[in-house]
Design a protein around this motif. Structure first.
Motif, mmCIF file in Angstrom:
data_model
loop_
_atom_site.group_PDB
_atom_site.id
_atom_site.type_symbol
_atom_site.label_atom_id
_atom_site.label_comp_id
_atom_site.label_asym_id
_atom_site.label_seq_id
_atom_site.Cartn_x
_atom_site.Cartn_y
_atom_site.Cartn_z
ATOM 1 N N ARG A 278 25.491 44.050 42.761
ATOM 2 C CA ARG A 278 24.262 44.833 42.916
ATOM 3 C C ARG A 278 24.226 45.482 44.294
ATOM 4 O O ARG A 278 24.475 44.831 45.304
ATOM 5 N N CYS A 279 23.908 46.768 44.304
ATOM 6 C CA CYS A 279 23.801 47.494 45.567
ATOM 7 C C CYS A 279 22.495 47.115 46.256
ATOM 8 O O CYS A 279 21.416 47.234 45.671
ATOM 9 N N VAL A 280 22.597 46.661 47.493
ATOM 10 C CA VAL A 280 21.422 46.205 48.221
ATOM 11 C C VAL A 280 20.487 47.365 48.548
ATOM 12 O O VAL A 280 19.297 47.157 48.803
ATOM 13 N N ARG A 281 20.994 48.581 48.497
ATOM 14 C CA ARG A 281 20.166 49.736 48.853
ATOM 15 C C ARG A 281 19.448 50.351 47.652
ATOM 16 O O ARG A 281 18.239 50.527 47.671
ATOM 17 N N CYS A 282 20.194 50.687 46.588
ATOM 18 C CA CYS A 282 19.565 51.368 45.443
ATOM 19 C C CYS A 282 19.183 50.421 44.315
ATOM 20 O O CYS A 282 18.431 50.790 43.415
ATOM 21 N N GLY A 283 19.709 49.192 44.325
ATOM 22 C CA GLY A 283 19.368 48.228 43.285
ATOM 23 C C GLY A 283 20.197 48.348 42.023
ATOM 24 O O GLY A 283 20.107 47.501 41.138
ATOM 25 N N GLN A 284 21.018 49.395 41.925
ATOM 26 C CA GLN A 284 21.884 49.566 40.760
ATOM 27 C C GLN A 284 23.192 48.799 40.975
ATOM 28 O O GLN A 284 23.636 48.603 42.100
ATOM 29 N N TRP A 285 23.792 48.383 39.857
ATOM 30 C CA TRP A 285 25.038 47.630 39.935
ATOM 31 C C TRP A 285 26.233 48.566 39.825
ATOM 32 O O TRP A 285 26.165 49.615 39.178
ATOM 33 N N GLY A 286 27.339 48.174 40.447
ATOM 34 C CA GLY A 286 28.563 48.956 40.393
ATOM 35 C C GLY A 286 29.774 48.046 40.344
ATOM 36 O O GLY A 286 29.660 46.819 40.458
ATOM 37 N N LYS A 287 30.935 48.635 40.170
ATOM 38 C CA LYS A 287 32.172 47.861 40.128
ATOM 39 C C LYS A 287 32.473 47.300 41.512
ATOM 40 O O LYS A 287 32.508 48.032 42.502
ATOM 41 N N LYS A 288 32.696 46.001 41.580
ATOM 42 C CA LYS A 288 32.885 45.332 42.865
ATOM 43 C C LYS A 288 33.999 45.977 43.681
ATOM 44 O O LYS A 288 33.840 46.211 44.892
ATOM 45 N N ASP A 289 35.126 46.261 43.042
ATOM 46 C CA ASP A 289 36.275 46.813 43.762
ATOM 47 C C ASP A 289 36.003 48.202 44.327
ATOM 48 O O ASP A 289 36.751 48.675 45.185
ATOM 49 N N ASP A 290 34.952 48.852 43.849
ATOM 50 C CA ASP A 290 34.647 50.210 44.292
ATOM 51 C C ASP A 290 33.481 50.234 45.285
ATOM 52 O O ASP A 290 33.010 51.302 45.654
#
Length: 342
Positions: A278-290
Motif C-alpha cells: 500500500r502506498c503511504v501517500r495515495c492509499g492505493q496498492w501497487g506491485k512491491k517490486d515497482d
C-alpha cells in the motif's frame, strides 16, 4: 573412504505469477432476471452436454441469479424480477492472466476500484466471473430449463467487501482501531464491529474494555480466514521452464484469486510474483517490486509509488515558492477511499 556431501534442495515459496481464467469469447452482456434464453451459455457446460440439452429443451432457459437456486421457479421469477445478470456470450476460452495489470495495479485493487455497471462488465470481460460457475436445471416435463448466473448486485457486494478489507488494513496501519471501529453488538462468542462513517460491519472477538490492538488483530485474522474458507485455493506441484519441481497455490475461481493476493500481501507471505504494498501517500496498492520503501523519517518502512514521490516533491516546491512570495497555498485534497459507493 570418501565422504559424500548431500545438499538439501527446497522448493520455492508457494506462488505463481499468473492464474487461469475462463472467459467467454464475445464477453458478457447484461440481461434481466426472468428473461428466456434460447440456449444455455457455453460457460455452463461442455459442448456434448449442451447438445444433449438442446435436444430436450424446446422452450428455452429462464435466466435467474445464483442465489435463486433452490427456490420454486415461479417464486424465484417474482422475487428476483428485474435483477441484472451477467450473461456470457460465445465460446469459453481458458486464458492465463497476471496478478497485476499493465500499470502494476494488483488485481484486488483494480477490483475494489470498480464503480459502475459498465466497469464491472469490462472487468468480467477481462477476467471472467467471480465464482467461475453457471448452473443449469432442465425440466423434462415442461421441456424448459433454468440457467443461474451471477448478478451485478453479487459483484457490488463483493467489491464492497474487498473495500472493507482494505479499510481494515488501513486502520491497522494507522493504529486507529480505537477511533475508527466501534462495537455495535456483543455476544457470548464474539462481537459485531462497524467502521465509522460506513455501513460496513465485521464480526470479531468479544471486546473486554473497548477495541485494543489484540482484539483488532484477532478480528483481522478471523475476517481473512473466513474469506479464504469461502473462496478456497489448493496447493499443487509442477515444473518450471528449467524442468525443476515447483509448488504453487492454485485459486479455484476469480474471487479466490482476489482474496488470496490481498491476504498474502497484507500478511506478508506472498511470493514476489503477486506481492503488493500500500502506498503511504495515495492509499492505493501497487506491485512491491515497482515501488520504493522509505528508509528513514516518520514513514520509515512504508512503501510509495514513484509517481507519488514525484508529486510530493512538486507539492513541496509549490509550498516553498508560496511561502517565499508570502501568499497562501490552497492544499489539494487527497482522494478518499470510499465504501458503499454502489
Amino acid at each position: 573412504m570418501s565422504k559424500e556431501v548431500f545438499e538439501d534442495i527446497y522448493l520455492e515459496p508457494l506462488g505463481e505469477a499468473e492464474f487461469v481464467s475462463l472467459i467467454p469469447k464475445l464477453g458478457f452482456k447484461v440481461i434481466k432476471s426472468g428473461e428466456t434464453l434460447k440456449s444455455p451459455p457455453n460457460l455452463a457446460a461442455n459442448k456434448v452436454e449442451i447438445a444433449l440439452r438442446l435436444n430436450v429443451v424446446k422452450n428455452g432457459y429462464v435466466a435467474l441469479p445464483l442465489q435463486a437456486e433452490g427456490y420454486d421457479l415461479d417464486d424465484a421469477i417474482k422475487k428476483f424480477e428485474g435483477e441484472k445478470l451477467l450473461c456470457p456470450v460465445g465460446e469459453a476460452l481458458k486464458v492465463r492472466k497476471s496478478y497485476f495489470d499493465i500499470d502494476k495495479v494488483p488485481l484486488f485493487q483494480e477490483f475494489a476500484n470498480l464503480k459502475t455497471e459498465d466497469e464491472i462488465v469490462e472487468f468480467a470481460n477481462k477476467y471472467g466471473t467471480l465464482q467461475g460457475k453457471t448452473s443449469i436445471l432442465v425440466s423434462l416435463s415442461t421441456k424448459s430449463g433454468v440457467v443461474y448466473l451471477e448478478s451485478v448486485s453479487d459483484w457490488a457486494c463483493e467489491i464492497n467487501l474487498v473495500r472493507g478489507a482494505l479499510k481494515l488494513i488501513e486502520i491497522y496501519g494507522n493504529s486507529s482501531w480505537g477511533s475508527d471501529l466501534k462495537v455495535i453488538e456483543v455476544g457470548k462468542g464474539g462481537g459485531l464491529y462497524n467502521i465509522e462513517g460506513t455501513s460496513f460491519c465485521v464480526e470479531g472477538p468479544p471486546p473486554k474494555t473497548g477495541v485494543d490492538e489484540g482484539v483488532f488483530r484477532l478480528l483481522l485474522v478471523r475476517f481473512f480466514n473466513g474469506q479464504l474458507r469461502e473462496h478456497q485455493s489448493y496447493p499443487g506441484y509442477g515444473f518450471d521452464s528449467t524442468g525443476h519441481f515447483t509448488s504453487a497455490i492454485y485459486p479455484t475461481n476469480l474471487a479466490s484469486v482476489i482474496w488470496l493476493q490481498l491476504a498474502q500481501s497484507f500478511f506478508g507471505d506472498a511470493p514476489n510474483e503477486r506481492m503488493a504494498k500500500r502506498c503511504v501517500r495515495c492509499g492505493q496498492w501497487g506491485k512491491k517490486d515497482d515501488m520504493r520503501k522509505r528508509r528513514k523519517g516518520e514513514y520509515r518502512g512504508k512503501y510509495y509509488h514513484k509517481r507519488c514521490y514525484e508529486s510530493f516533491k512538486k507539492q513541496n516546491q509549490r509550498e516553498r515558492k508560496a511561502e517565499q512570495e508570502g501568499r497562501p497555498l490552497k492544499k489539494r485534497r487527497r482522494k478518499q477511499f470510499l465504501i458503499d459507493s454502489f
